[in-house]
Design an enzyme around this catalytic site. Structure first.
Site, PDB file in Angstrom:
ATOM      1  N   HIS A 126       1.970   3.350 -10.251  1.00 23.79           N
ATOM      2  CA  HIS A 126       1.935   4.389  -9.202  1.00 23.79           C
ATOM      3  C   HIS A 126       0.713   4.207  -8.292  1.00 23.79           C
ATOM      4  CE1 HIS A 126       4.926   6.527 -11.742  1.00 23.79           C
ATOM      5  NE2 HIS A 126       4.155   6.074 -12.726  1.00 23.79           N
ATOM      6  N   SER A 133     -10.805  -8.125  16.096  1.00 26.03           N
ATOM      7  CA  SER A 133     -10.282  -7.139  17.023  1.00 26.03           C
ATOM      8  C   SER A 133     -11.021  -7.285  18.339  1.00 26.03           C
ATOM      9  CB  SER A 133     -10.507  -5.735  16.452  1.00 26.03           C
ATOM     10  OG  SER A 133     -10.524  -4.787  17.495  1.00 26.03           O
ATOM     11  N   LYS A 183     -14.346  -5.754  12.856  1.00 24.08           N
ATOM     12  CA  LYS A 183     -13.084  -5.964  12.155  1.00 24.08           C
ATOM     13  C   LYS A 183     -12.814  -7.406  11.773  1.00 24.08           C
ATOM     14  CE  LYS A 183      -9.724  -3.350  12.477  1.00 24.08           C
ATOM     15  NZ  LYS A 183      -8.962  -2.618  11.505  1.00 24.08           N
ATOM     16  N   GLU A 240      -0.197  -9.899   6.581  1.00 22.01           N
ATOM     17  CA  GLU A 240       0.545  -8.848   7.298  1.00 22.01           C
ATOM     18  C   GLU A 240       1.792  -9.409   7.969  1.00 22.01           C
ATOM     19  OE1 GLU A 240      -2.037  -5.792   9.566  1.00 22.01           O
ATOM     20  OE2 GLU A 240      -3.299  -7.556   9.316  1.00 22.01           O
TER      21      GLU A 240
END
Ligand code: ARG
Length: 467
Positions: free
Chosen positions: A160, A281, A287, A294
């Protein structure tokens, strides 16, 4: 006199094909990708026709030389693909006839584009499957090595997405590796049904020429000729099987990607991915984004889409060949490219994962990950499991209130909840003790992980190239 635009079948037509229809029905813009396999199939076909006496040896040689020249033109980018010539098959045949004259027109004896295209795609898929398998093997090898190296590295295991019990990072990586083992088996299983030869089925019913399909099958490296001509020209199960394999593989890669994305975040901080697999970024200077995992996660969607497209393409199709089947190529090509690129990305990236061991260890220490070990300890001392569960539950509640992990409590604190607890409890409350105790096949103990890695290495060596 017929004005039809296509000399291959224009004989019975009394007006030229509508320009839009010519473009709409043409496949050459994408099926030119099958050129190499188309020529390979034609050379085998001509060789067989000469073997059975339908072509002379001289005609065969003229055809083969002509096809070899055409192949050179295609490879050098000099070939002029023509939409009115509809597809890769007729483009190549027309160019062959330009070059060698009337003999070129004899190549199509005893075959049809229906068995030709089915053969081309199977040859193409066989080639691509072998490239994909090599990438999959590279990924699996890298993953097994990393798992072996990280057999002692402790991290929290989750259910979970809540901290559950400590596990070793090597064990987690070998869980990924199990997924890939099944994918590898599925790919090789798919290859068996790819490697069956439709050629000789002709349009649908076979041909009246004395062809020898065993000769062609052997020349092309197929395991056998397809059994039934109607099935041979219409079957696209192998394309559906490949995209099923691809969908399940991408589903697995998306799960791995998701974990990599989570682990690189400041909140988890479990791993570092080298800069070469990340991007920055344009607005936020701090970043470093895990773009590669992804994007793999994102590409899963298009592969599922191709599986659905192919299943739906084949649904309710009557025997035998239908023009619908021309629509098999684009989904299949894109699935092949996507799978190959995603596997390459992973095979390059996985060995470069840098675990942040201290941070993983800290995370496992928080979150009461040895609570089950305390319960098991009480059971070994004669407490019933349900009672032990309750005792540990109360200890955890106390730990939450006092912000202490179980291993940080004093013996007196622990004894508030059960007098059965003694000094030796601290051995089971350590993370090392917890993982080492799960010492059976399939368990997370470092020794088991090392043994499992070596079994995985052997199984991979046995499976590799097992087609
Ligand atoms: N371009 C066609 C395809 O990809 C080749 C076979 C065409 N056959 C036919 N009878 N129109 O399926």
């Amino acid at each position: 006199m017929s004005q039809a635009t296509n000399q291959s079948w224009g004989g019975r037509f009394s007006e030229p094909t509508d320009a839009f229809v010519a473009r709409f029905t043409a496949s050459v813009t994408f099926d030119q990708r099958l050129a190499r396999q188309d020529i390979q199939g034609s050379i085998a076909h001509a060789t067989m026709l000469a073997r059975v006496g339908v072509l002379t040896d001289e005609e065969r040689d003229t055809i083969i030389n002509g096809l070899t020249e055409v192949q050179g033109e295609i490879e050098r980018g000099e070939f002029n693909w023509s939409i009115p010539l509809e597809d890769v098959h007729m483009n190549i045949e027309a160019r062959l006839t330009d070059k060698i004259g009337i003999t070129g027109k004899k190549l199509h004896t005893g075959r049809s584009r229906n068995d030709q295209v089915a053969t081309d795609i199977r040859l193409f898929m066989r080639d691509e499957i072998d490239v994909i398998e090599a990438e999959l093997v590279r990924l699996r090898e890298g993953m097994i090595e990393l798992a072996d190296r990280e057999a002692d590295t402790i991290m929290p295991g989750f259910t979970h997405l809540q901290t559950a019990q400590p596990v070793t990072f090597g064990h987690h990586l070998l869980a990924w590796q199990e997924m890939l083992t099944r994918d590898h088996e599925r790919l090789l299983d798919c290859r068996k049904r790819v490697n069956v030869m439709p050629l000789g089925a002709a349009a649908l019913a076979g041909t009246t020429y004395p062809i020898d399909r065993h000769v062609t099958a052997e020349l092309l490296g197929f395991d056998r000729p397809a059994e039934n001509s109607l099935d041979a020209v219409s079957d696209r199960d192998f394309a559906i099987e490949f995209t099923s394999f691809a969908s399940i593989l991408l589903m697995h890669l998306s799960r791995m990607s998701e974990e990599l994305v989570l682990w690189t975040s400041a909140q988890f901080d479990f791993i570092d991915l080298p800069d070469r697999f990340c991007t920055g970024s344009s607005i936020m200077p701090q970043k470093k984004n895990p773009d590669v995992p992804e994007l793999v996660r994102g590409k899963t969607g298009r592969v599922y889409g191709h599986l659905m497209a192919l299943l739906t393409l084949m649904k309710s199709q009557p025997l035998a060949y239908n023009k619908d089947n021309q629509e098999d190529k684009e989904p299949l090509f894109d699935a092949v490219d996507t799978v190959r690129d995603c596997l390459k990305a992973f095979a390059d990236m996985v060995p470069a994962i840098e675990p942040k061991k201290d941070s993983m260890y800290e995370a496992a220490r928080r979150g009461f990950s040895t609570a089950t070990d305390l319960a098991d300890y009480l059971v070994r001392k004669g407490v019933a499991f349900r009672d032990a569960h309750e005792i540990v539950g109360q200890s955890v509640a106390y730990g939450l209130k006092t912000k202490k992990d179980l291993s940080e409590m004093t013996l007196e604190e622990l004894q508030q909840f059960s007098a059965t607890i003694e000094q030796d409890v601290f051995e089971v409350l350590t993370l090392e003790g917890s993982v080492a105790a799960r010492n059976h096949i399939g368990g997370t103990a470092p020794d088991q992980v090392r043994a499992a890695a070596s079994r995985a290495r052997e199984a991979l060596a046995a499976l590799k190239g097992d087609a």
